[in-house]
Design a protein around this motif. Structure first.
Motif, mmCIF file in Angstrom:
data_model
loop_
_atom_site.group_PDB
_atom_site.id
_atom_site.type_symbol
_atom_site.label_atom_id
_atom_site.label_comp_id
_atom_site.label_asym_id
_atom_site.label_seq_id
_atom_site.Cartn_x
_atom_site.Cartn_y
_atom_site.Cartn_z
ATOM 1 N N THR A 137 -39.723 -42.126 -16.405
ATOM 2 C CA THR A 137 -38.720 -42.970 -17.061
ATOM 3 C C THR A 137 -38.941 -42.993 -18.572
ATOM 4 O O THR A 137 -37.988 -42.844 -19.356
ATOM 5 C CB THR A 137 -38.780 -44.407 -16.506
ATOM 6 O OG1 THR A 137 -38.487 -44.384 -15.104
ATOM 7 C CG2 THR A 137 -37.778 -45.303 -17.223
ATOM 8 N N SER A 174 -32.066 -39.923 -17.387
ATOM 9 C CA SER A 174 -32.692 -40.915 -16.518
ATOM 10 C C SER A 174 -33.732 -40.250 -15.622
ATOM 11 O O SER A 174 -33.698 -39.037 -15.392
ATOM 12 C CB SER A 174 -31.632 -41.594 -15.647
ATOM 13 O OG SER A 174 -31.112 -40.671 -14.695
ATOM 14 N N SER A 175 -34.644 -41.057 -15.110
ATOM 15 C CA SER A 175 -35.664 -40.522 -14.212
ATOM 16 C C SER A 175 -35.025 -39.978 -12.937
ATOM 17 O O SER A 175 -35.492 -38.980 -12.368
ATOM 18 C CB SER A 175 -36.692 -41.603 -13.866
ATOM 19 O OG SER A 175 -36.069 -42.697 -13.217
ATOM 20 N N ARG A 176 -33.937 -40.610 -12.503
ATOM 21 C CA ARG A 176 -33.247 -40.132 -11.297
ATOM 22 C C ARG A 176 -32.665 -38.740 -11.531
ATOM 23 O O ARG A 176 -32.781 -37.851 -10.675
ATOM 24 C CB ARG A 176 -32.142 -41.109 -10.909
ATOM 25 C CG ARG A 176 -31.336 -40.664 -9.688
ATOM 26 C CD ARG A 176 -30.302 -41.684 -9.281
ATOM 27 N NE ARG A 176 -30.915 -42.932 -8.841
ATOM 28 C CZ ARG A 176 -30.238 -43.971 -8.400
ATOM 29 N NH1 ARG A 176 -28.901 -43.924 -8.354
ATOM 30 N NH2 ARG A 176 -30.862 -45.069 -8.012
ATOM 31 N N THR A 177 -32.050 -38.534 -12.691
ATOM 32 C CA THR A 177 -31.483 -37.219 -13.013
ATOM 33 C C THR A 177 -32.574 -36.163 -13.102
ATOM 34 O O THR A 177 -32.441 -35.063 -12.556
ATOM 35 C CB THR A 177 -30.719 -37.280 -14.349
ATOM 36 O OG1 THR A 177 -29.610 -38.166 -14.212
ATOM 37 C CG2 THR A 177 -30.214 -35.895 -14.750
ATOM 38 N N SER A 214 -35.561 -36.211 -11.739
ATOM 39 C CA SER A 214 -36.132 -35.981 -10.407
ATOM 40 C C SER A 214 -35.243 -35.048 -9.595
ATOM 41 O O SER A 214 -35.734 -34.147 -8.900
ATOM 42 C CB SER A 214 -36.301 -37.307 -9.660
ATOM 43 O OG SER A 214 -37.265 -38.124 -10.278
ATOM 44 N N ARG A 215 -33.930 -35.253 -9.688
ATOM 45 C CA ARG A 215 -32.989 -34.391 -8.959
ATOM 46 C C ARG A 215 -33.054 -32.961 -9.476
ATOM 47 O O ARG A 215 -33.075 -32.002 -8.697
ATOM 48 C CB ARG A 215 -31.573 -34.940 -9.101
ATOM 49 C CG ARG A 215 -30.497 -34.049 -8.472
ATOM 50 C CD ARG A 215 -29.121 -34.679 -8.565
ATOM 51 N NE ARG A 215 -28.792 -35.113 -9.915
ATOM 52 C CZ ARG A 215 -28.390 -34.290 -10.893
ATOM 53 N NH1 ARG A 215 -28.270 -32.983 -10.645
ATOM 54 N NH2 ARG A 215 -28.096 -34.765 -12.088
ATOM 55 N N ARG A 269 -36.231 -31.262 -8.296
ATOM 56 C CA ARG A 269 -36.141 -30.924 -6.880
ATOM 57 C C ARG A 269 -35.227 -29.714 -6.660
ATOM 58 O O ARG A 269 -35.567 -28.793 -5.925
ATOM 59 C CB ARG A 269 -35.641 -32.128 -6.098
ATOM 60 C CG ARG A 269 -35.585 -31.917 -4.580
ATOM 61 C CD ARG A 269 -35.228 -33.213 -3.867
ATOM 62 N NE ARG A 269 -33.908 -33.702 -4.237
ATOM 63 C CZ ARG A 269 -33.686 -34.749 -5.038
ATOM 64 N NH1 ARG A 269 -34.700 -35.425 -5.538
ATOM 65 N NH2 ARG A 269 -32.445 -35.140 -5.324
ATOM 66 N N THR A 279 -41.701 -32.360 -6.982
ATOM 67 C CA THR A 279 -41.598 -33.697 -7.547
ATOM 68 C C THR A 279 -42.191 -33.662 -8.949
ATOM 69 O O THR A 279 -42.879 -32.702 -9.333
ATOM 70 C CB THR A 279 -42.378 -34.719 -6.704
ATOM 71 O OG1 THR A 279 -43.788 -34.396 -6.782
ATOM 72 C CG2 THR A 279 -41.931 -34.693 -5.249
#
Length: 238
Positions: A150, A159-162, A164-165, A168, A174
């Motif tokens: 983050t 974002s951390s979500r973006t 991470s995706r 992956r 990860t």
């Protein structure tokens, strides 16, 4: 950077090698063999006192192993075959010590050994997304930085979500796995340059030497101390 018409195997009898290609970087510590397919633009970089051995494979043999950069564990037999094929010192163009027929048989044995061994998690794929490339630069420049995904994402506008995706989907990893592999790469370089286990642990971001030893052993298959001993042992016939 250079490219060869034939795929080739690289073995570091001593020291550590980094093989850079457009697809990423393969780390080649002692007792590992890196494979670079034909036509793949690449660059070798040595760390420490390195004795580099190179063996080229004909297409008929190359098609039996992956068509992408990979790193393999060098079995005892594979190591002896490589040393037999390259002589006491390689220098890229060692005079042939065996007949053409004998070399052909040895190369088949070498490829058979590679097919029987597991690939090693020592190839760091090169990210294509600009945001991941920025993240990779930050992690490589400051491997000891323990900022969260983050916190790092805020610096590059993602974002951390973006992130991470993207990790992956692009790299199949990860964030923790990717950063650990990057740190192990830096650790191998530091160990090759003579740093001890404690210095290396803190320089690469581990909280203490024991956690570094555990991570290193999990990926390399031996402790940093044993690895340094293996790396510094003399090569037979050198």
């Amino acid at each position: 950077m250079q490219s060869h018409a034939r795929g080739h195997l690289v073995y570091a009898a001593t020291g550590v090698l980094a093989v850079h290609t457009g697809r990423g970087t393969s780390i080649v510590p002692a007792n590992r063999i890196a494979w670079t397919p034909a036509g793949c633009t690449h660059q070798h970089r040595a760390h420490g006192d390195t004795d580099m051995r190179i063996v080229f494979l004909a297409p008929s043999l190359a098609r039996r192993i992956p068509d992408r950069p990979a790193v393999f564990l060098a079995s005892g037999l594979a190591r002896e075959v490589l040393l037999a094929l390259t002589g006491p010192h390689n220098y890229d163009h060692a005079p042939p010590a065996h007949s053409r027929a004998a070399r052909s048989r040895l190369l088949r044995v070498l490829v058979d050994e590679l097919r029987e061994t597991q690939e090693q998690p020592l190839h760091l794929p090169e990210p294509q997304d600009d945001r991941l490339q920025s993240l990779a630069r930050m992690l490589s420049e400051r491997p000891a930085d323990n900022a969260s995904l983050t916190e790092l994402g805020k610096k590059i506008g993602a974002s951390s979500r973006t992130l991470s995706r993207l990790l992956r989907n692009e790299l199949g990893m990860t964030f923790y796995e990717w950063r650990t592999q990057l740190r192990i790469y830096h650790a191998l370089v530091l160990l090759a340059d003579g740093h001890d286990t404690t210095q290396t642990a803190y320089a690469c971001g581990w909280a203490n030497p024991s956690s570094f030893i555990a991570a290193f052993t999990n990926i390399i298959g031996t402790t940093p101390g044993r690895y340094r001993a293996i790396r510094q042992s003399p090569v037979r016939g050198a």
